[in-house]
Motif scaffolding. Structure first.
Motif, PDB file in Angstrom:
ATOM      1  N   LEU A 123       0.618  -1.010  -0.089  1.00  0.00           N
ATOM      2  CA  LEU A 123      -0.001  -0.478  -0.142  1.00  0.00           C
ATOM      3  C   LEU A 123       0.902   1.087  -0.175  1.00  0.00           C
ATOM      4  CD1 LEU A 123      -2.943   1.312   0.145  1.00  0.00           C
ATOM      5  CD2 LEU A 123      -2.983   1.226   2.405  1.00  0.00           C
ATOM      6  N   ALA A 124       2.189   1.496   0.582  1.00  0.00           N
ATOM      7  CA  ALA A 124       2.816   2.418   0.777  1.00  0.00           C
ATOM      8  C   ALA A 124       3.099   2.613  -0.694  1.00  0.00           C
ATOM      9  CB  ALA A 124       3.565   2.258   1.731  1.00  0.00           C
ATOM     10  N   ALA A 125       3.998   1.580  -1.911  1.00  0.00           N
ATOM     11  CA  ALA A 125       4.330   1.624  -2.483  1.00  0.00           C
ATOM     12  C   ALA A 125       3.588   1.942  -3.091  1.00  0.00           C
ATOM     13  CB  ALA A 125       4.986   0.388  -2.876  1.00  0.00           C
ATOM     14  N   PHE A 126       2.365   1.396  -3.789  1.00  0.00           N
ATOM     15  CA  PHE A 126       0.918   2.091  -4.276  1.00  0.00           C
ATOM     16  C   PHE A 126       0.699   3.551  -4.455  1.00  0.00           C
ATOM     17  CE2 PHE A 126      -3.444   1.008  -6.049  1.00  0.00           C
ATOM     18  CZ  PHE A 126      -3.016   0.290  -7.205  1.00  0.00           C
ATOM     19  N   GLN A 127       0.812   3.958  -2.763  1.00  0.00           N
ATOM     20  CA  GLN A 127       0.953   5.712  -2.834  1.00  0.00           C
ATOM     21  C   GLN A 127       1.566   6.836  -3.076  1.00  0.00           C
ATOM     22  OE1 GLN A 127       0.941   5.018   1.558  1.00  0.00           O
ATOM     23  NE2 GLN A 127      -1.918   5.639   1.319  1.00  0.00           N
ATOM     24  N   ALA A 128       2.803   5.406  -3.182  1.00  0.00           N
ATOM     25  CA  ALA A 128       4.404   6.257  -4.410  1.00  0.00           C
ATOM     26  C   ALA A 128       4.266   6.528  -5.513  1.00  0.00           C
ATOM     27  CB  ALA A 128       5.654   5.327  -3.325  1.00  0.00           C
ATOM     28  N   VAL A 129       4.061   5.588  -5.989  1.00  0.00           N
ATOM     29  CA  VAL A 129       4.568   5.331  -7.294  1.00  0.00           C
ATOM     30  C   VAL A 129       3.458   6.369  -8.376  1.00  0.00           C
ATOM     31  CG1 VAL A 129       4.277   3.789  -9.072  1.00  0.00           C
ATOM     32  CG2 VAL A 129       5.355   2.979  -7.009  1.00  0.00           C
ATOM     33  N   LYS A 130       3.759   6.813  -9.220  1.00  0.00           N
ATOM     34  CA  LYS A 130       3.373   7.505 -10.068  1.00  0.00           C
ATOM     35  C   LYS A 130       3.155   7.194 -11.443  1.00  0.00           C
ATOM     36  CE  LYS A 130       3.035  10.708  -6.660  1.00  0.00           C
ATOM     37  NZ  LYS A 130       1.964  11.385  -6.227  1.00  0.00           N
ATOM     38  N   GLY A 131       2.286   7.189 -12.294  1.00  0.00           N
ATOM     39  CA  GLY A 131       2.390   6.723 -13.532  1.00  0.00           C
ATOM     40  C   GLY A 131       0.782   5.833 -13.625  1.00  0.00           C
ATOM     41  N   GLU A 132       1.264   4.828 -14.930  1.00  0.00           N
ATOM     42  CA  GLU A 132       0.256   4.055 -14.832  1.00  0.00           C
ATOM     43  C   GLU A 132       0.774   2.822 -13.988  1.00  0.00           C
ATOM     44  OE1 GLU A 132      -1.148   1.290 -18.295  1.00  0.00           O
ATOM     45  OE2 GLU A 132       0.002   2.738 -18.933  1.00  0.00           O
ATOM     46  N   LYS A 133      -0.601   1.760 -13.225  1.00  0.00           N
ATOM     47  CA  LYS A 133       0.061   0.775 -11.841  1.00  0.00           C
ATOM     48  C   LYS A 133      -1.020   0.540 -11.875  1.00  0.00           C
ATOM     49  CE  LYS A 133      -0.767   4.628  -8.504  1.00  0.00           C
ATOM     50  NZ  LYS A 133      -0.511   5.152  -7.576  1.00  0.00           N
ATOM     51  N   ALA A 134      -0.887  -1.191 -11.566  1.00  0.00           N
ATOM     52  CA  ALA A 134      -2.254  -1.617 -10.718  1.00  0.00           C
ATOM     53  C   ALA A 134      -1.943  -2.398  -9.912  1.00  0.00           C
ATOM     54  CB  ALA A 134      -2.500  -2.766 -12.401  1.00  0.00           C
ATOM     55  N   ALA A 135      -2.724  -2.743  -8.769  1.00  0.00           N
ATOM     56  CA  ALA A 135      -2.470  -3.505  -7.777  1.00  0.00           C
ATOM     57  C   ALA A 135      -3.299  -4.637  -8.561  1.00  0.00           C
ATOM     58  CB  ALA A 135      -2.559  -3.271  -6.424  1.00  0.00           C
ATOM     59  N   VAL A 136      -2.163  -6.679  -7.766  1.00  0.00           N
ATOM     60  CA  VAL A 136      -2.974  -7.542  -7.646  1.00  0.00           C
ATOM     61  C   VAL A 136      -2.640  -8.133  -7.078  1.00  0.00           C
ATOM     62  CG1 VAL A 136      -2.937  -9.619  -8.815  1.00  0.00           C
ATOM     63  CG2 VAL A 136      -2.009  -7.323  -9.849  1.00  0.00           C
ATOM     64  N   LEU A 137      -3.885  -8.273  -5.731  1.00  0.00           N
ATOM     65  CA  LEU A 137      -3.919  -8.582  -3.948  1.00  0.00           C
ATOM     66  C   LEU A 137      -4.643  -9.771  -3.562  1.00  0.00           C
ATOM     67  CD1 LEU A 137      -5.569  -5.372  -2.703  1.00  0.00           C
ATOM     68  CD2 LEU A 137      -3.314  -6.001  -3.685  1.00  0.00           C
ATOM     69  N   GLY A 138      -3.641 -10.835  -3.556  1.00  0.00           N
ATOM     70  CA  GLY A 138      -4.144 -12.455  -3.440  1.00  0.00           C
ATOM     71  C   GLY A 138      -4.518 -12.528  -1.915  1.00  0.00           C
ATOM     72  N   TYR A 139      -5.864 -13.404  -1.215  1.00  0.00           N
ATOM     73  CA  TYR A 139      -6.318 -13.091  -0.427  1.00  0.00           C
ATOM     74  C   TYR A 139      -6.291 -15.153  -0.152  1.00  0.00           C
ATOM     75  CZ  TYR A 139      -6.904  -7.975   0.139  1.00  0.00           C
ATOM     76  OH  TYR A 139      -7.013  -6.687   0.062  1.00  0.00           O
ATOM     77  N   ARG A 140      -6.473 -15.477   1.133  1.00  0.00           N
ATOM     78  CA  ARG A 140      -6.953 -16.462   1.474  1.00  0.00           C
ATOM     79  C   ARG A 140      -8.798 -17.048   1.046  1.00  0.00           C
ATOM     80  NH1 ARG A 140      -4.284 -17.986   7.152  1.00  0.00           N
ATOM     81  NH2 ARG A 140      -2.553 -18.090   6.532  1.00  0.00           N
TER      82      ARG A 140
END
Length: 258
Positions: A123-140
C-alpha cells in the motif's frame, strides 16, 4: 539513513480481519525518514521477550508525523500489540532495511503484487508510485483487508484461494486472467508466491523487485538469523548469503535464490 530507537504513541488501532490489526503510531523521527518497503521493530513491554518484532510499514504520513503498520497476530508479542489502545506507548526501532526503488518506476507500467500479510507494505508503495500502475492482491478468502484503500489509488485486481471473490487462485492467476502487462513488478508475500513471480518475470523479461518475508531476530544485520541465498558473496558472512533485514527486505529478483 540512520536508524533511530524512540518511544512512539499509539494514535489508534482497529481490527481489519480475523487476527489482522491496523495501528497508527505517532513517531516523528522515524516517519520523517521512512521509505515504502522498509520496516520497524516493536519492543514488547514484557521484559522476558528480549527480541523485537519486525513489522512492515503500511503507510507513511506525508507530513512525516506518523506511520501505519498492519500485522497478523502470530505469537505472544503480536498478541500483546493487538491489545494496545490510543495513547499507549511502545518502543520502536527504525526505519530498517531498504525500500522499493520508487524513482526507478517512474514512467513505467508497473504491477504491484501482494499476498496475505505481504499486502500491507504494498500500500505504501502503491501510494508512492506515479504513473500507470495496478495492484494485484491475493487473499485466502473474502476477508479482504486494505482492498478499499488500494482502490482509492488505482486499478485493483483480486485473487482468492477459495474463489469467493475475483479470480480463483493466486495473484499470477489474476494477472493471466486479466491479461495484465508490466515493465516492472514490485511484490511481497509468501516465499512460494515470490518464487513463482520471479520465474514469471524472468520468462517475460520484466524487471522485478521482491520484498522477502523471513523470521528475524536482531533486525539490524548482526545475528545472521534471516539470511537468504544470493548470487553474490556477502561481505559480512563471506558466503553466498544476503541478510534480509539489512540487505533487504527488498531485492532485485535476480540477486536472490528463493
Amino acid at each position: 539513513m540512520a536508524k533511530v530507537k524512540e518511544t512512539a504513541r499509539v494514535i489508534c488501532q482497529e481490527q481489519l480481519a480475523e487476527g489482522v490489526y491496523s495501528m497508527w503510531l505517532d513517531t516523528t523521527t522515524i516517519s520523517a525518514q521512512a521509505l515504502p518497503g522498509q520496516f520497524i521493530s516493536l519492543y514488547s513491554h514484557d521484559g522476558s521477550r528480549l527480541l523485537p518484532r519486525p513489522i512492515s510499514l503500511c503507510e507513511i504520513d506525508p507530513e512525516g508525523e506518523a506511520v501505519r503498520i498492519v500485522y497478523r497476530v502470530a505469537g505472544k508479542g503480536t498478541e500483546e500489540f493487538s491489545h494496545y489502545d490510543a495513547e499507549d506507548m511502545v518502543d520502536i526501532l527504525g526505519p530498517l532495511g531498504n525500500g522499493f526503488p520508487i524513482k526507478a518506476a517512474e514512467g513505467k507500467k508497473i504491477l504491484l503484487m501482494g499476498g496475505g500479510i505481504g499486502i500491507p507494505p504494498m500500500l505504501a508503495a502503491f501510494q508512492a508510485v506515479k504513473g500507470e500502475k495496478a495492484a494485484v492482491l491475493g487473499y485466502r478468502d473474502s476477508q479482504m483487508f486494505l482492498k478499499n484503500e488500494f482502490e482509492e489509488l488505482g486499478k485493483v485486481y483480486v485473487a482468492t484461494e477459495d474463489g469467493s471473490f475475483g479470480t480463483k487462485g493466486n495473484v499470477l492467476d489474476a494477472v493471466r486472467q486479466n491479461r495484465l502487462e508490466a515493465e516492472m513488478i514490485f511484490a511481497c508475500g509468501p516465499t512460494p508466491m515470490l518464487r513463482a513471480i520471479k520465474d514469471y518475470a524472468a520468462q517475460k523479461g520484466i524487471v522485478c523487485y521482491l520484498s522477502l518475508e523471513e523470521k528475524m531476530a536482531c533486525g539490524i544485520g548482526a545475528c545472521l538469523a534471516c539470511v537468504c541465498q544470493s548470487k553474490e558473496m556477502d561481505e559480512h558472512s563471506h558466503v553466498h548469503n544476503k541478510r534480509v533485514c539489512k540487505d533487504g527486505p527488498v531485492f532485485l529478483a535476480e540477486e536472490v535464490e528463493i
